[in-house]
Design a protein around this motif. Structure first.
Motif, PDB file in Angstrom:
ATOM      1  N   VAL A 357       0.867  -1.184   0.000  1.00  0.00           N
ATOM      2  CA  VAL A 357       0.000   0.000   0.000  1.00  0.00           C
ATOM      3  C   VAL A 357       0.900   1.230   0.000  1.00  0.00           C
ATOM      4  O   VAL A 357       1.805   1.349   0.830  1.00  0.00           O
ATOM      5  CB  VAL A 357      -0.906   0.018   1.247  1.00  0.00           C
ATOM      6  CG1 VAL A 357      -1.771   1.279   1.251  1.00  0.00           C
ATOM      7  CG2 VAL A 357      -1.770  -1.238   1.307  1.00  0.00           C
ATOM      8  N   LEU A 358       0.642   2.126  -0.959  1.00  0.00           N
ATOM      9  CA  LEU A 358       1.452   3.342  -1.071  1.00  0.00           C
ATOM     10  C   LEU A 358       0.581   4.556  -0.763  1.00  0.00           C
ATOM     11  O   LEU A 358      -0.584   4.611  -1.169  1.00  0.00           O
ATOM     12  CB  LEU A 358       1.996   3.498  -2.495  1.00  0.00           C
ATOM     13  CG  LEU A 358       2.860   2.355  -3.033  1.00  0.00           C
ATOM     14  CD1 LEU A 358       2.898   2.393  -4.552  1.00  0.00           C
ATOM     15  CD2 LEU A 358       4.274   2.465  -2.488  1.00  0.00           C
ATOM     16  N   ASP A 359       1.157   5.530  -0.054  1.00  0.00           N
ATOM     17  CA  ASP A 359       0.512   6.831   0.057  1.00  0.00           C
ATOM     18  C   ASP A 359       0.711   7.535  -1.269  1.00  0.00           C
ATOM     19  O   ASP A 359       1.842   7.635  -1.744  1.00  0.00           O
ATOM     20  CB  ASP A 359       1.176   7.656   1.168  1.00  0.00           C
ATOM     21  CG  ASP A 359       0.597   7.331   2.520  1.00  0.00           C
ATOM     22  OD1 ASP A 359      -0.627   7.120   2.602  1.00  0.00           O
ATOM     23  OD2 ASP A 359       1.365   7.274   3.490  1.00  0.00           O
ATOM     24  N   PRO A 360      -0.379   8.024  -1.861  1.00  0.00           N
ATOM     25  CA  PRO A 360      -0.187   8.653  -3.170  1.00  0.00           C
ATOM     26  C   PRO A 360       0.725   9.869  -3.074  1.00  0.00           C
ATOM     27  O   PRO A 360       0.721  10.578  -2.070  1.00  0.00           O
ATOM     28  CB  PRO A 360      -1.600   9.060  -3.581  1.00  0.00           C
ATOM     29  CG  PRO A 360      -2.419   9.005  -2.352  1.00  0.00           C
ATOM     30  CD  PRO A 360      -1.761   8.075  -1.385  1.00  0.00           C
ATOM     31  N   ILE A 361       1.559  10.039  -4.088  1.00  0.00           N
ATOM     32  CA  ILE A 361       2.405  11.228  -4.166  1.00  0.00           C
ATOM     33  C   ILE A 361       1.662  12.219  -5.061  1.00  0.00           C
ATOM     34  O   ILE A 361       1.407  11.909  -6.234  1.00  0.00           O
ATOM     35  CB  ILE A 361       3.780  10.865  -4.755  1.00  0.00           C
ATOM     36  CG1 ILE A 361       4.463   9.861  -3.813  1.00  0.00           C
ATOM     37  CG2 ILE A 361       4.639  12.097  -4.948  1.00  0.00           C
ATOM     38  CD1 ILE A 361       5.730   9.276  -4.366  1.00  0.00           C
ATOM     39  N   PRO A 362       1.250  13.352  -4.517  1.00  0.00           N
ATOM     40  CA  PRO A 362       0.425  14.279  -5.298  1.00  0.00           C
ATOM     41  C   PRO A 362       1.100  14.645  -6.621  1.00  0.00           C
ATOM     42  O   PRO A 362       2.323  14.814  -6.670  1.00  0.00           O
ATOM     43  CB  PRO A 362       0.305  15.506  -4.384  1.00  0.00           C
ATOM     44  CG  PRO A 362       0.558  14.988  -3.004  1.00  0.00           C
ATOM     45  CD  PRO A 362       1.546  13.867  -3.166  1.00  0.00           C
ATOM     46  N   GLY A 363       0.281  14.762  -7.662  1.00  0.00           N
ATOM     47  CA  GLY A 363       0.831  15.098  -8.968  1.00  0.00           C
ATOM     48  C   GLY A 363      -0.194  14.892 -10.050  1.00  0.00           C
ATOM     49  O   GLY A 363      -1.394  14.829  -9.770  1.00  0.00           O
ATOM     50  N   PRO A 364       0.261  14.767 -11.286  1.00  0.00           N
ATOM     51  CA  PRO A 364      -0.674  14.569 -12.405  1.00  0.00           C
ATOM     52  C   PRO A 364      -1.378  13.224 -12.284  1.00  0.00           C
ATOM     53  O   PRO A 364      -0.983  12.382 -11.475  1.00  0.00           O
ATOM     54  CB  PRO A 364       0.238  14.610 -13.628  1.00  0.00           C
ATOM     55  CG  PRO A 364       1.599  14.321 -13.123  1.00  0.00           C
ATOM     56  CD  PRO A 364       1.652  14.790 -11.715  1.00  0.00           C
ATOM     57  N   PRO A 365      -2.440  13.003 -13.088  1.00  0.00           N
ATOM     58  CA  PRO A 365      -3.148  11.722 -13.006  1.00  0.00           C
ATOM     59  C   PRO A 365      -2.185  10.566 -13.227  1.00  0.00           C
ATOM     60  O   PRO A 365      -1.366  10.610 -14.154  1.00  0.00           O
ATOM     61  CB  PRO A 365      -4.175  11.792 -14.141  1.00  0.00           C
ATOM     62  CG  PRO A 365      -4.234  13.211 -14.558  1.00  0.00           C
ATOM     63  CD  PRO A 365      -2.949  13.871 -14.157  1.00  0.00           C
ATOM     64  N   LEU A 366      -2.277   9.546 -12.383  1.00  0.00           N
ATOM     65  CA  LEU A 366      -1.445   8.355 -12.571  1.00  0.00           C
ATOM     66  C   LEU A 366      -2.236   7.380 -13.431  1.00  0.00           C
ATOM     67  O   LEU A 366      -3.300   6.902 -13.032  1.00  0.00           O
ATOM     68  CB  LEU A 366      -1.105   7.737 -11.209  1.00  0.00           C
ATOM     69  CG  LEU A 366      -0.082   6.595 -11.237  1.00  0.00           C
ATOM     70  CD1 LEU A 366       1.263   7.066 -11.768  1.00  0.00           C
ATOM     71  CD2 LEU A 366       0.098   6.001  -9.838  1.00  0.00           C
ATOM     72  N   GLU A 367      -1.736   7.097 -14.638  1.00  0.00           N
ATOM     73  CA  GLU A 367      -2.468   6.264 -15.594  1.00  0.00           C
ATOM     74  C   GLU A 367      -1.526   5.212 -16.172  1.00  0.00           C
ATOM     75  O   GLU A 367      -0.302   5.310 -16.032  1.00  0.00           O
ATOM     76  CB  GLU A 367      -3.046   7.161 -16.713  1.00  0.00           C
ATOM     77  CG  GLU A 367      -4.097   8.118 -16.168  1.00  0.00           C
ATOM     78  CD  GLU A 367      -4.495   9.208 -17.153  1.00  0.00           C
ATOM     79  OE1 GLU A 367      -3.816   9.356 -18.205  1.00  0.00           O
ATOM     80  OE2 GLU A 367      -5.486   9.917 -16.860  1.00  0.00           O
ATOM     81  N   SER A 368      -2.140   4.244 -16.858  1.00  0.00           N
ATOM     82  CA  SER A 368      -1.335   3.133 -17.385  1.00  0.00           C
ATOM     83  C   SER A 368      -0.158   3.642 -18.223  1.00  0.00           C
ATOM     84  O   SER A 368       0.960   3.139 -18.101  1.00  0.00           O
ATOM     85  CB  SER A 368      -2.209   2.213 -18.239  1.00  0.00           C
ATOM     86  OG  SER A 368      -3.288   1.734 -17.474  1.00  0.00           O
ATOM     87  N   HIS A 369      -0.415   4.656 -19.061  1.00  0.00           N
ATOM     88  CA  HIS A 369       0.628   5.088 -20.004  1.00  0.00           C
ATOM     89  C   HIS A 369       1.793   5.789 -19.304  1.00  0.00           C
ATOM     90  O   HIS A 369       2.913   5.803 -19.824  1.00  0.00           O
ATOM     91  CB  HIS A 369       0.022   5.993 -21.093  1.00  0.00           C
ATOM     92  CG  HIS A 369      -0.368   7.347 -20.587  1.00  0.00           C
ATOM     93  ND1 HIS A 369       0.485   8.418 -20.626  1.00  0.00           N
ATOM     94  CD2 HIS A 369      -1.499   7.798 -19.990  1.00  0.00           C
ATOM     95  CE1 HIS A 369      -0.113   9.478 -20.096  1.00  0.00           C
ATOM     96  NE2 HIS A 369      -1.323   9.114 -19.698  1.00  0.00           N
ATOM     97  N   ASN A 370       1.527   6.392 -18.118  1.00  0.00           N
ATOM     98  CA  ASN A 370       2.649   7.095 -17.475  1.00  0.00           C
ATOM     99  C   ASN A 370       3.163   6.385 -16.220  1.00  0.00           C
ATOM    100  O   ASN A 370       4.022   6.907 -15.510  1.00  0.00           O
ATOM    101  CB  ASN A 370       2.303   8.564 -17.184  1.00  0.00           C
ATOM    102  CG  ASN A 370       1.160   8.717 -16.184  1.00  0.00           C
ATOM    103  OD1 ASN A 370       0.860   7.807 -15.417  1.00  0.00           O
ATOM    104  ND2 ASN A 370       0.528   9.881 -16.193  1.00  0.00           N
ATOM    105  N   LEU A 371       2.655   5.168 -15.970  1.00  0.00           N
ATOM    106  CA  LEU A 371       3.135   4.435 -14.788  1.00  0.00           C
ATOM    107  C   LEU A 371       4.643   4.155 -14.842  1.00  0.00           C
ATOM    108  O   LEU A 371       5.358   4.364 -13.844  1.00  0.00           O
ATOM    109  CB  LEU A 371       2.340   3.129 -14.611  1.00  0.00           C
ATOM    110  CG  LEU A 371       2.723   2.324 -13.370  1.00  0.00           C
ATOM    111  CD1 LEU A 371       2.316   3.058 -12.088  1.00  0.00           C
ATOM    112  CD2 LEU A 371       2.089   0.931 -13.396  1.00  0.00           C
TER     113      LEU A 371
END
Ligand code: ZN
Length: 427
Positions: A357-371
């Protein structure tokens, strides 16, 4: 148990989706958007969190966990064998049962905090050989971590130590039945192994139906000191076996790397160690697709390892896309799956519930293409909040569940001092 509301990050192929995850015992039994809660089911609210498969360090040396701060006799060894003799072999000789156990606990907690659920370790402690693997097994087992263990057999301490090293494997060679532990036959490196000893390693591994775990061509000296191409030598001595891990492979030709792959063995890449030891740049473009990432004892943080690998490759002009690096990260779980006889590294029905489980790091949308890019430029081990292994939480709020990190720290400080003292007093 139902993990609800997380954004799941699949590594290979890269895929980001909001999925609930149902776990029974040690295993994931269902995934899907908005799974209904079953009667009596424990629900863990992970809304706003990220969830990824547990990571696997494919080549580690837990025995080095107390090394930071150790006395050095020579600040700048002239070459790699010199560094081994003046630094690492002084450390491993100074280890006893207590320090092996503490090293494993310290290294294990470091790795857990970096989202690692399986460690493939390569162990040496010439003053405490018999029982050393049981000691590591107990320590990592107490943290609930999966482990693949071996003792690095070598001729550097003479024939008795080499024989003891081989024998150290015997008690654990049988599978543990719970898919938490496996054993490979450890061998240090070609240049510290006589023909007879390397052949004996191959024989033991073949008889047990397992592979070898060995350093190969880490520095250019390996082949120079042996006086024979290393892969050819290993084949000649019956030591190039399927299911083996060949760490480093910095100075191998493409045809030799192909031969490793054809033999059903794996290559691991440790960019930080290669840089630290100044052994040269590994020919990763010729590495097999199955190449996995190790840390070579420099902690358990594969996020950092991957990032260093990426930056060094960029500097070298290697045309690897971020996806290729994410595959390398994920390959450790494929290797561990084969060694442990279970399915790791996936968030899907039938896979083991080894989850981070990760605490999200604020930023742009996390999507398949930019993972993949996120793993190189955004994520870090500091985001790891909790870790589950085989369906049981082993790290919560960055703290190991079953032991006090503060108590471990104070014990580690004491034990480190006794190890360093023995290093100073030792030959
Ligand atoms: Zn190593």
């Amino acid at each position: 148990m139902l993990l609800k509301g997380a954004l799941t990050l699949h590594l290979d192929p890269p895929d980001v989706q909001p999925l609930d995850v149902r776990i029974e015992g040690t295993t994931i039994v269902a995934t899907g958007p908005q799974l209904d809660v079953l009667p009596g089911e424990e629900v863990v609210d992970l809304a706003g969190k990220w969830l990824m498969p547990g990571l696997v360090v494919a080549h580690h040396h837990l025995y080095s966990a107390l090394a930071c701060g150790m006395p050095l006799v020579d600040e700048s060894p002239s070459n790699f064998p010199d560094m081994l003799a003046k630094v690492w072999w002084r450390l491993d000789r100074a280890l006893d049962e207590e320090s092996v156990e503490i090293s494993a606990l310290v290294g294990g907690v470091q790795a857990l905090r970096a989202g690692v659920t399986t460690i493939i370790d390569h162990h040496a402690s010439p003053s405490f050989i018999e029982g050393s693997l049981e000691c590591l097994d107990g320590a990592l087992g107490s943290l609930g971590m999966r482990r693949v263990l071996c003792y690095e057999v070598t001729d550097r301490g003479g024939p008795t130590q080499a024989a003891d090293g081989l024998r150290a494997h015997h008690n654990l060679l049988a599978a543990d039945g719970e898919k938490m532990r496996a054993v490979l036959v450890g061998a240090h490196a070609n240049f510290t192994l006589s023909d007879d000893t390397l052949r004996a390693c191959g024989d033991l591994a073949r008889d047990a139906g397992v592979g070898l775990h060995i350093h190969v061509a880490e520095a250019v000296d390996d082949e120079r000191l042996v006086g024979e191409p290393l892969i050819e030598r290993m084949r000649r001595l019956g030591a190039l076996l399927p299911g083996s891990i060949l760490a480093h492979c910095v100075h191998l030709k493409p045809t030799e790397l192909e031969a490793i792959n054809d033999a059903g063995a794996w290559v691991t890449h440790q960019p930080r160690s290669n840089l630290n030891n100044g052994v040269g740049y590994a020919p990763i473009e010729s590495f097999p697709e199955t190449m996995a990432m190790g840390t070579d004892g420099i902690g358990g943080d594969l996020f950092t390892e991957l990032q260093v690998g990426w930056f060094r490759a960029q500097e070298e002009g290697v045309p690897w896309a971020p996806e290729r690096w994410l595959r390398a990260l994920s390959s450790g779980a494929s290797i561990a799956s084969q060694l442990l006889g279970t399915r790791l590294g996936h968030i899907e029905s039938g896979a083991q519930a080894d989850l981070v489980v990760l605490d999200p790091i604020p930023g742009p949308p996390l999507e398949s293409h930019n993972l993949p890019a996120a793993f190189l430029f955004r994520l870090s081990s500091s985001a790891v909040e909790s870790v589950m292994i085989a369906g049981t939480w082993q790290l919560k709020q960055r703290q190991p569940v079953w032991l006090s990190a503060a108590a471990l720290d104070s014990r580690a400080q004491e034990v480190a001092k006794t190890v360093w003292k023995r290093m100073e007093d030792g030959p």
